[in-house]
Write a protein that holds these residues in place. Structure first.
Motif, PDB file in Angstrom:
ATOM      1  N   HIS A   9      -6.254  19.908   0.713  1.00  0.00           N
ATOM      2  CA  HIS A   9      -5.772  21.247   1.064  1.00  0.00           C
ATOM      3  C   HIS A   9      -4.715  21.725   0.068  1.00  0.00           C
ATOM      4  O   HIS A   9      -4.660  22.903  -0.274  1.00  0.00           O
ATOM      5  CB  HIS A   9      -5.198  21.236   2.479  1.00  0.00           C
ATOM      6  N   THR A  30     -14.650  18.893   0.543  1.00  0.00           N
ATOM      7  CA  THR A  30     -13.350  19.481   0.213  1.00  0.00           C
ATOM      8  C   THR A  30     -13.467  20.804  -0.538  1.00  0.00           C
ATOM      9  O   THR A  30     -12.534  21.599  -0.523  1.00  0.00           O
ATOM     10  CB  THR A  30     -12.537  18.504  -0.655  1.00  0.00           C
ATOM     11  N   THR A  43     -15.036   7.760   2.018  1.00  0.00           N
ATOM     12  CA  THR A  43     -14.329   8.702   1.158  1.00  0.00           C
ATOM     13  C   THR A  43     -15.286   9.651   0.465  1.00  0.00           C
ATOM     14  O   THR A  43     -14.965  10.829   0.267  1.00  0.00           O
ATOM     15  CB  THR A  43     -13.503   7.927   0.113  1.00  0.00           C
ATOM     16  N   THR A  49      -7.261  14.272   3.039  1.00  0.00           N
ATOM     17  CA  THR A  49      -7.516  15.626   3.529  1.00  0.00           C
ATOM     18  C   THR A  49      -6.336  16.537   3.242  1.00  0.00           C
ATOM     19  O   THR A  49      -6.503  17.685   2.811  1.00  0.00           O
ATOM     20  CB  THR A  49      -7.806  15.590   5.032  1.00  0.00           C
ATOM     21  N   ARG A  50      -5.124  16.030   3.470  1.00  0.00           N
ATOM     22  CA  ARG A  50      -3.928  16.839   3.191  1.00  0.00           C
ATOM     23  C   ARG A  50      -3.816  17.156   1.700  1.00  0.00           C
ATOM     24  O   ARG A  50      -3.503  18.290   1.310  1.00  0.00           O
ATOM     25  CB  ARG A  50      -2.676  16.095   3.669  1.00  0.00           C
ATOM     26  N   GLY A  71      -7.306   4.663   8.215  1.00  0.00           N
ATOM     27  CA  GLY A  71      -7.137   5.921   8.942  1.00  0.00           C
ATOM     28  C   GLY A  71      -6.142   6.836   8.259  1.00  0.00           C
ATOM     29  O   GLY A  71      -6.371   8.048   8.140  1.00  0.00           O
ATOM     30  N   GLU A  72      -5.033   6.269   7.794  1.00  0.00           N
ATOM     31  CA  GLU A  72      -4.029   7.071   7.092  1.00  0.00           C
ATOM     32  C   GLU A  72      -4.585   7.603   5.777  1.00  0.00           C
ATOM     33  O   GLU A  72      -4.227   8.698   5.352  1.00  0.00           O
ATOM     34  CB  GLU A  72      -2.774   6.232   6.833  1.00  0.00           C
ATOM     35  N   ARG A  73      -5.448   6.818   5.131  1.00  0.00           N
ATOM     36  CA  ARG A  73      -6.005   7.259   3.855  1.00  0.00           C
ATOM     37  C   ARG A  73      -6.838   8.519   4.033  1.00  0.00           C
ATOM     38  O   ARG A  73      -6.721   9.464   3.250  1.00  0.00           O
ATOM     39  CB  ARG A  73      -6.853   6.141   3.245  1.00  0.00           C
ATOM     40  N   ALA A  74      -7.673   8.567   5.050  1.00  0.00           N
ATOM     41  CA  ALA A  74      -8.497   9.751   5.278  1.00  0.00           C
ATOM     42  C   ALA A  74      -7.639  10.979   5.567  1.00  0.00           C
ATOM     43  O   ALA A  74      -7.895  12.069   5.044  1.00  0.00           O
ATOM     44  CB  ALA A  74      -9.464   9.498   6.435  1.00  0.00           C
ATOM     45  N   ALA A  75      -6.604  10.805   6.376  1.00  0.00           N
ATOM     46  CA  ALA A  75      -5.722  11.937   6.686  1.00  0.00           C
ATOM     47  C   ALA A  75      -4.968  12.402   5.451  1.00  0.00           C
ATOM     48  O   ALA A  75      -4.826  13.608   5.203  1.00  0.00           O
ATOM     49  CB  ALA A  75      -4.750  11.539   7.790  1.00  0.00           C
ATOM     50  N   ALA A  76      -4.492  11.441   4.648  1.00  0.00           N
ATOM     51  CA  ALA A  76      -3.734  11.810   3.452  1.00  0.00           C
ATOM     52  C   ALA A  76      -4.630  12.459   2.402  1.00  0.00           C
ATOM     53  O   ALA A  76      -4.206  13.399   1.710  1.00  0.00           O
ATOM     54  CB  ALA A  76      -3.053  10.568   2.874  1.00  0.00           C
ATOM     55  N   LEU A 134     -16.006  12.475   2.704  1.00  0.00           N
ATOM     56  CA  LEU A 134     -14.839  13.372   2.820  1.00  0.00           C
ATOM     57  C   LEU A 134     -14.717  14.268   1.591  1.00  0.00           C
ATOM     58  O   LEU A 134     -14.470  15.478   1.703  1.00  0.00           O
ATOM     59  CB  LEU A 134     -13.574  12.529   3.010  1.00  0.00           C
TER      60      LEU A 134
END
Length: 353
Positions: A131, A161, A154, A127-128, A120-125, A157
């Motif tokens: 950006h 991007t 991934t 995405t950040r 879960g943290e990997r997907a959020a990181a 995702l």
């Protein structure tokens, strides 16, 4: 009487035929005129910006002169028009200017963790980080490396991007002890460098962790690297108020040594700075290099055959070479007095993570 009546009927018929012929000719002429006008209208510029860009390329007039001329003619109500003209002018200056040169490619390598708790943290990181890279000036190539089991999520995702990317994977198995020792990240970086070397991706290679935070000015300075570049990195612990700053000590942009300073916490005074001529290993988050180093023919004769890792292991090779000759290392920023990269980790390691 009958004869005259017949002549009158014939004359009336001829008049009707002549009138119908004239109407047909007028309709045909009108249609031809409309066709000709439409044909030539298709060659006309579709907007004012197209007309101005064609005039600039044909007459050699600078975009700023065109903007000032149109501002004078149109008054103060042409803000949208000016933005369009400036966009065309800047594109021409970058792509076709005689004195300008294209920006070097920036190859950003990101490694990932493969534990279930980190998914879960990997997907959020990711995405950040996406950006962040979208704010950097192109061209930017994002190289994401991860284990084969994590690829499908991934891949979806990365497709959304809007960034040029390469998604690399591997099937090697590692234990939890290997991950804690940094062997997984080291292997992933070697996979990325192998891809860069195989495809001769000429540019500046940066190792950007998912926990890294960047000053946007940093990306512009990276493109000034001709061989190697290094900068101070503030490594922060996630669960404690501990910040350690490590990086090159510089005289202007020339690297003269390496320093490390532990700030402990936000209220305590920083501890004494320790400075060394050459650290045993440079932090992967604290340097970048020109990718041509990877296929330099001198690489294979630089080290004896008794030390194969220094030449065959690409990551160890670049970490070793960057410390051999400080004259080839550019300090970023020019005096190395500003932290432009922050690395967030669960613990503050004593060496590269």
């Amino acid at each position: 009487m009958g004869l005259s009546t017949d002549h009158g009927g014939a004359a009336g018929g001829r008049g009707k035929k002549q009138g119908g012929s004239q109407l047909w000719k007028k309709a045909l002429l009108h249609s031809c005129l409309c066709f000709v006008m439409g044909f030539f209208t298709g060659f006309a510029p579709s907007s004012v910006s197209d007309w101005t860009s064609a005039a600039v390329s044909a007459g050699g007039v600078g975009s700023s002169h065109m903007v000032r001329a149109l501002q004078t003619a149109a008054g103060g109500g042409g803000a949208a028009l000016n933005r369009s003209l400036l966009a065309h002018g800047s594109g021409a200056a970058i792509g076709g200017g005689a004195s300008s040169s294209p920006r070097p490619l920036l190859v950003v390598v990101t490694t990932t963790e493969s534990t279930p708790a980190a998914s879960g943290e990997r997907a959020a990181a990711l995405t950040r980080m996406a950006h962040t890279l979208r704010l950097a000036a192109p061209p930017v190539l994002w190289v994401v490396v991860e284990a084969a089991a994590d690829v499908p999520a991934t891949a979806r995702l990365l497709r959304n991007t809007g960034i040029m990317y390469r998604h690399l994977t591997y099937k090697d198995n590692f234990t939890a002890a290997d991950a804690a020792a940094g062997k997984v990240r080291h292997h992933q970086r070697n996979v990325a460098l192998g891809h860069v070397e195989h495809h001769r991706l000429a540019g500046v290679v940066l190792f950007a962790g998912l926990g890294d935070v960047f000053d946007l000015r940093f990306f512009d300075q990276l493109r000034q690297i001709s061989a190697f570049g290094a900068w101070p990195v503030a490594t922060m612990a996630r669960d404690s108020r501990k910040v350690v700053v490590r990086g090159p000590a510089c005289n202007d942009s020339a690297v003269t040594g390496w320093f490390s300073q532990d700030f402990g916490n936000a209220t305590a005074a920083p501890s004494a700075t320790s400075t060394t001529a050459r650290p045993p290993e440079v932090d992967a988050h604290g340097f970048a290099f020109n990718s041509s180093v990877l296929w330099d023919p001198e690489r294979w004769g630089r080290y004896p055959t008794s030390e194969p890792d220094k030449s065959q292991d690409s990551m160890k090779f670049v970490q070793q070479v960057v410390l051999e000759d400080f004259s080839k290392v550019k300090g970023i920023p020019s005096d190395c007095s500003e932290v432009m990269v922050w690395h967030v980790d669960s613990t503050v390691p004593s060496s590269s993570s």
